[in-house]
Design a protein around this motif. Structure first.
Motif, short mmCIF file in Angstrom:
data_model
loop_
_atom_site.label_atom_id
_atom_site.label_comp_id
_atom_site.label_asym_id
_atom_site.label_seq_id
_atom_site.Cartn_x
_atom_site.Cartn_y
_atom_site.Cartn_z
N LEU A 1 1.28 -1.24 0.23
CA LEU A 1 0.16 0.33 -0.41
C LEU A 1 1.15 0.95 0.17
N GLN B 1 -1.74 4.38 -6.01
CA GLN B 1 -2.37 5.22 -5.38
C GLN B 1 -3.36 6.36 -5.65
N PRO C 1 1.72 -1.27 -6.76
CA PRO C 1 0.82 -0.65 -6.32
C PRO C 1 0.58 0.79 -6.77
N SER D 1 -3.77 -1.78 -6.74
CA SER D 1 -3.57 -0.85 -5.54
C SER D 1 -5.67 -0.43 -5.54
#
Length: 254
Positions: free
Chosen positions: A140, A165, A163, A215
């Protein structure tokens, strides 16, 4: 979500040193997993692992070992006898949760023919198990793209199943790729690979929004499992929040 990585950068080295020290003289790499334990020692180990999952799930990986010992109802020395440092315990818990999440993703792939049903089943199972609260930080990791560093022709970062975001900039939401997991972090790489298959199937079927990444799915798991003092309230809140998030992931006709 209480994912912290304050102790993570040196976890591999510490874990290796700790397990070698704990296994002095027998040449085994992980005495906590391979050496037969007395009944009371095995019971203490199970109590410590259960307590660590609870404490880290509630407070994040920054929680002190004393809190784990208190929850397990053992002395802190008992915890350190099994796990020479906090980093060794953190890595053990994170590896177990990553493996559990991967198993859940594989089960969804194998038992659901419909791509959207497979993805939603995986999310519901994972959120219900609370695995998102214990995902390792490298899954994360968050990064911010500065203005002007990406253009409209940039390749979709999800192709590598790394990942991502979304983070707000001055004018829009953007994606940033992070480095791949370390070569020895097979568990993390496997998790990203299997969840990537769920994402790709749902996207190819037109059921998943085209901009949703691996993600995004993992972040849903991490954020849809709030830690509340009342178990019934927590279950209801998780179900409600996940319903809303699933609606946000699903593709809609133009």
């Amino acid at each position: 979500m209480h994912i912290q990585d304050s102790h993570w950068s040196s976890a591999s080295a510490v874990a290796a040193a700790g397990t070698v020290g704990a296994a002095a003289g027998n040449g085994r790499e992980d005495v906590s997993r391979t050496t037969p334990l007395r009944v009371d020692a095995q019971r203490n180990l199970e109590h410590v692992l259960r307590a660590a999952r609870e404490v880290f799930g509630e407070l994040g990986y920054g929680a002190p070992m004393e809190d784990v010992a208190r929850r397990a109802r053992v002395g802190v020395g008992t915890v350190y006898r099994r796990f020479p440092s906090k980093d060794v315990l953190v890595r053990r818990i994170a590896e177990e949760e990553t493996s559990r999440l991967t198993d859940q993703a594989r089960a969804a792939l194998g038992q659901e023919d419909d791509p959207w049903s497979a993805l939603s089943r995986f999310l519901r199972t994972s959120v219900a198990s609370g695995a998102g609260r214990l995902l390792p930080p490298q899954v994360l990791r968050v990064g911010v793209v500065e203005e002007g560093t990406e253009g409209p022709g940039a390749a979709p970062v999800d192709e590598a199943r790394l990942p991502q975001q979304r983070m707000p900039s001055a004018t829009e939401l953007r994606l940033v790729a992070q480095p791949a997991p370390e070569p020895d972090d097979v568990g993390t790489a496997t998790l990203l690979e299997v969840v990537g298959q769920l994402v790709e199937r749902a996207r190819a079927a037109g059921e998943l929004r085209a901009d949703v990444t691996v993600s995004d799915v993992l972040l849903v798991i991490a954020t849809a499992a709030p830690s509340l003092p009342d178990a019934a309230q927590q279950a209801a809140a998780s179900t409600r929040l996940l319903d809303i998030l699933l609606e946000g992931l699903r593709s809609r006709p133009a």
